[in-house]
Design an enzyme around this catalytic site. Sequence first.
Site, short mmCIF file in Angstrom:
data_model
loop_
_atom_site.label_atom_id
_atom_site.label_comp_id
_atom_site.label_asym_id
_atom_site.label_seq_id
_atom_site.Cartn_x
_atom_site.Cartn_y
_atom_site.Cartn_z
N ASP A 83 28.15 27.95 -1.95
CA ASP A 83 27.65 26.58 -2.06
C ASP A 83 27.92 25.76 -0.80
O ASP A 83 29.03 25.78 -0.25
CB ASP A 83 28.32 25.91 -3.26
CG ASP A 83 27.62 24.65 -3.70
OD1 ASP A 83 27.68 23.65 -2.95
OD2 ASP A 83 27.03 24.64 -4.79
N SER A 98 22.78 22.24 -2.46
CA SER A 98 22.91 22.65 -3.85
C SER A 98 21.78 22.07 -4.70
O SER A 98 20.62 22.34 -4.43
CB SER A 98 24.29 22.23 -4.36
OG SER A 98 24.65 22.94 -5.52
#
Length: 334
Positions: free
Chosen positions: A185, A45
């Site tokens: 994610d 991320s």
Amino acid sequence: MAKQKRRTISLALQGGGAHGAYTWGVLDRLAEEEDLDIAAISATSAGAINAVAWAAGMTADGPAGAKAKLEAVWRGVSNSGARTSPYGALSAIAFAYASALQSVASPYDLNPFNFNPLRQTVESEIDFEAVHASGILLFLSATNVETGRVRVFGKGEISADSVLASACLPQTFQAVEIDGQAYWDGGYLGNPSLFPLIYSGAPRDVLLVMLNPIARPGIPKRAGEIQERVNEISFNASLIGELRAIAFVQHLIDGGMLKEAVLKKYRRLNIHAIRGGQDLIELSLATKFDTSWNFLTGLRDQGRAAADAWLRDDSHHIGKKTSNIDLRTEFLDS
């Protein structure tokens, strides 16, 4: 004058939205260590954004280039956030409203054209040819939506799409599709993934930069507090599992419980930690969406200070032993 001995490490960078600016500060300070080489990075991320910025900048102009590129990328994040939601500097009320809206409508409803302000920043600021030419082993984690397994993008696979996949919060953005596979994610399954650093021949000294507190005293009772704690636990679960496994293997090695043939398959990692999660523990979940420049540079300065403290107090353990984290006590015996 004797030549200074170089120290080589791997980095493991957690995700955490705008809190990733803290990691920017850590890297900014590490870049100033002339005898320190970063040979491998596993990241997720916001950590993935920092990782590719570091690699591209190092190729362009060494440590000075890495520092400049990190600042340029975070300036781009701030500028894009000032123009668009959800990366803007949200107030607590605005964040609560956005969260409530996302609970009844998906990004496919709210953002049918799949606009992602982060894409413009990544594509304009990161030269991925330079990333590939850096020689740094990069591993970016994402979550395969359909299989529920972690996907680690490695050599030859690092691109704007893989970075955006690693940073794709499903409540905010449509899944990122790569080669027919959809990704969310990476924090759900690898925040960050440590196993690539074990099996890739990366340096065995791993500096873990954490953005989510593992322990938080007190029982959350308000809805927002519960949401924040669930978020922290969820995004720490995979890391805790890997650290527990590493602690177990090292316990077996230390106890002489592995036969020589088996022992060849394993190696000892020296884990070092910068616990940004504890430094940022008073910040709310909403601040992970705050991309105002003053807030980001404040986080950067905190990260620089934390890296400076680690370099002063613990970096002399590089190449010798785990420094400021007790794997067995914190993750195996607990």
